[in-house]
Design a protein around this motif. Structure first.
Motif, PDB file in Angstrom:
ATOM      1  N   LEU A 134      12.661 122.308   3.104  1.00 40.72           N
ATOM      2  CA  LEU A 134      12.034 122.601   1.816  1.00 40.72           C
ATOM      3  C   LEU A 134      10.541 122.831   1.987  1.00 40.72           C
ATOM      4  CD1 LEU A 134      11.996 122.715  -1.314  1.00 40.72           C
ATOM      5  CD2 LEU A 134      11.709 120.232  -1.289  1.00 40.72           C
ATOM      6  N   GLN A 179       5.486 125.367 -10.868  1.00 39.85           N
ATOM      7  CA  GLN A 179       6.877 125.401 -11.302  1.00 39.85           C
ATOM      8  C   GLN A 179       7.254 126.798 -11.807  1.00 39.85           C
ATOM      9  OE1 GLN A 179       6.684 121.994 -14.077  1.00 39.85           O
ATOM     10  NE2 GLN A 179       8.267 121.045 -12.798  1.00 39.85           N
ATOM     11  N   ILE A 239      15.303 127.945  -2.339  1.00 43.89           N
ATOM     12  CA  ILE A 239      14.915 126.540  -2.417  1.00 43.89           C
ATOM     13  C   ILE A 239      16.137 125.631  -2.375  1.00 43.89           C
ATOM     14  CG2 ILE A 239      13.855 124.804  -3.908  1.00 43.89           C
ATOM     15  CD1 ILE A 239      11.876 126.984  -4.806  1.00 43.89           C
ATOM     16  N   LEU A 246      17.997 120.811  -0.998  1.00 37.66           N
ATOM     17  CA  LEU A 246      17.350 120.087  -2.093  1.00 37.66           C
ATOM     18  C   LEU A 246      18.401 119.670  -3.123  1.00 37.66           C
ATOM     19  CD1 LEU A 246      14.564 119.363  -3.516  1.00 37.66           C
ATOM     20  CD2 LEU A 246      14.872 121.538  -4.738  1.00 37.66           C
ATOM     21  N   LEU A 250      11.480 123.503  -9.471  1.00 41.09           N
ATOM     22  CA  LEU A 250      11.182 122.407  -8.566  1.00 41.09           C
ATOM     23  C   LEU A 250      10.568 121.247  -9.343  1.00 41.09           C
ATOM     24  CD1 LEU A 250      11.072 121.512  -5.520  1.00 41.09           C
ATOM     25  CD2 LEU A 250       8.637 122.093  -5.643  1.00 41.09           C
ATOM     26  N   ALA A 295      11.910 115.233  -4.184  1.00 45.83           N
ATOM     27  CA  ALA A 295      12.006 116.445  -4.997  1.00 45.83           C
ATOM     28  C   ALA A 295      13.452 116.765  -5.367  1.00 45.83           C
ATOM     29  CB  ALA A 295      11.383 117.622  -4.263  1.00 45.83           C
ATOM     30  N   TRP A 340      15.854 119.985  -7.753  1.00 44.08           N
ATOM     31  CA  TRP A 340      15.902 121.195  -8.575  1.00 44.08           C
ATOM     32  C   TRP A 340      16.420 120.736  -9.941  1.00 44.08           C
ATOM     33  CZ3 TRP A 340      13.620 125.629  -7.892  1.00 44.08           C
ATOM     34  CH2 TRP A 340      13.988 126.744  -8.655  1.00 44.08           C
TER      35      TRP A 340
END
Length: 324
Positions: free
Chosen positions: A70, A126, A136, A141, A202, A227, A229
């Motif tokens: 990431l 963002q 991503i 993630l 994100l 982090a 999504w």
């Protein structure tokens, strides 16, 4: 990995492999010293002193290894907003980065104006990342978009109820009943955020001034180990908690700065924000569960109540101001 992450990274073999990898990516720069400054179930850090300066190696367990890939992707997509690693090995979960000096918190106490600058900048970040969902999420993630929240909640309620009573994440019948009673609120929050005017993007997950440094070209973020999504507004949860503990900082202007970066007012996002506090509780549970996935028994005893603590926030009474 057959043994706990903390045991693995404390071994001589792991240190030799890590130091060899670092040396390879410093292109022959003489290394003066290497110190392992911290071991946690979710990461370890090596501080490398060389003739050309200080470097850091961050290594992650399998459940959090996505951070390496990431960080590399973000450095390509938004190079002005994040630190650029010297090297990344995504499969191993290794990140080698140069030392960028003191964090913002180390430099000075953050003022309300500082927080306003940070949060308006995060909103801009963002916005820029919305279009890069595929790249991503492909890093591994955690995908915590609102449409997935209820299923995640249900799975954790069932899992925690079925754990051995001696497990730190076990929930008894009374707690399970409270969670089941809170489920409609989680459903409503998820539905609201699916239809929100603000996007899924994100969510840094641990946004505070010790994860930011002030470079000559502006603020840069690092430490993406928490982090996800997720809905954009979930990024406000950690800052709200930090600011509530700091009497020198006012929350309302910070919220206004963040909302303003989206061309909205705090009043216009109030309903979505209240919903995001609920969904973030579920997703924070996931963060802790993954962080402890390679933990030792001792580490589970030290931090193992955290997943349940966050999941049960969904059944806490509303404070009346949308605060988590």
């Amino acid at each position: 990995m057959d043994r706990a992450f903390s045991d693995e990274v404390a071994s001589d073999q792991w240190r030799r492999e890590a130091e060899t990898w670092v040396a390879e990516h410093l292109d022959g720069t003489p290394i003066l010293s290497v110190e392992q400054v911290r071991i946690r179930p979710w990461s370890t850090q090596l501080r490398i002193e060389s003739v050309s300066g200080r470097y850091w190696l961050k290594a992650l367990p399998p459940g959090a290894a996505y951070e390496a890939g990431l960080h590399a992707v973000l450095a390509e997509l938004v190079p002005d907003d994040v630190s650029r690693p010297v090297a990344v090995e995504a499969e191993r979960g290794w990140i080698l980065d140069a030392d960028h000096g003191p964090t913002w918190r180390e430099e000075r106490p953050a003022t309300t104006a500082d927080w306003c600058t940070l949060m308006s900048g995060v909103a801009g970040l963002q916005q820029r990342l919305v279009a890069h969902e595929d790249a991503i999420v492909a890093t591994g993630l955690p995908d915590c978009r609102p449409a997935r929240t209820v299923d995640l909640f249900d799975r954790f309620v069932t899992l925690f109820a079925e754990l051995d009573p001696d497990h730190p994440c076990h929930v008894d019948a009374g707690t399970r009943a409270e969670l089941v009673e809170a489920r409609p609120a989680v459903v409503d929050a998820s539905v609201r955020l699916v239809g929100s005017a603000l996007p899924v993007t994100l969510q840094h997950g641990d946004l505070h001034t010790d994860n930011v440094f002030d470079s000559p070209t502006g603020l840069r973020l690092f430490d993406f180990g928490d982090a996800q999504w997720a809905h954009a507004l979930e990024v406000l949860a950690v800052p709200r908690g930090v600011i509530d503990d700091d009497p020198s900082v006012e929350w309302d202007p910070v919220l206004a700065a963040y909302a303003g970066a989206w061309d909205l007012t705090p009043a216009e996002i109030a309903g979505d924000l209240a919903a995001a506090w609920l969904t973030q509780s579920v997703h924070r549970c996931l963060t802790w569960w993954r962080a402890l996935s390679s933990a030792t028994a001792k580490e589970w005893r030290a931090w193992g109540e955290a997943p349940v603590h966050h999941l049960t926030r969904v059944s806490a009474r509303d404070t009346g101001d949308g605060a988590p």
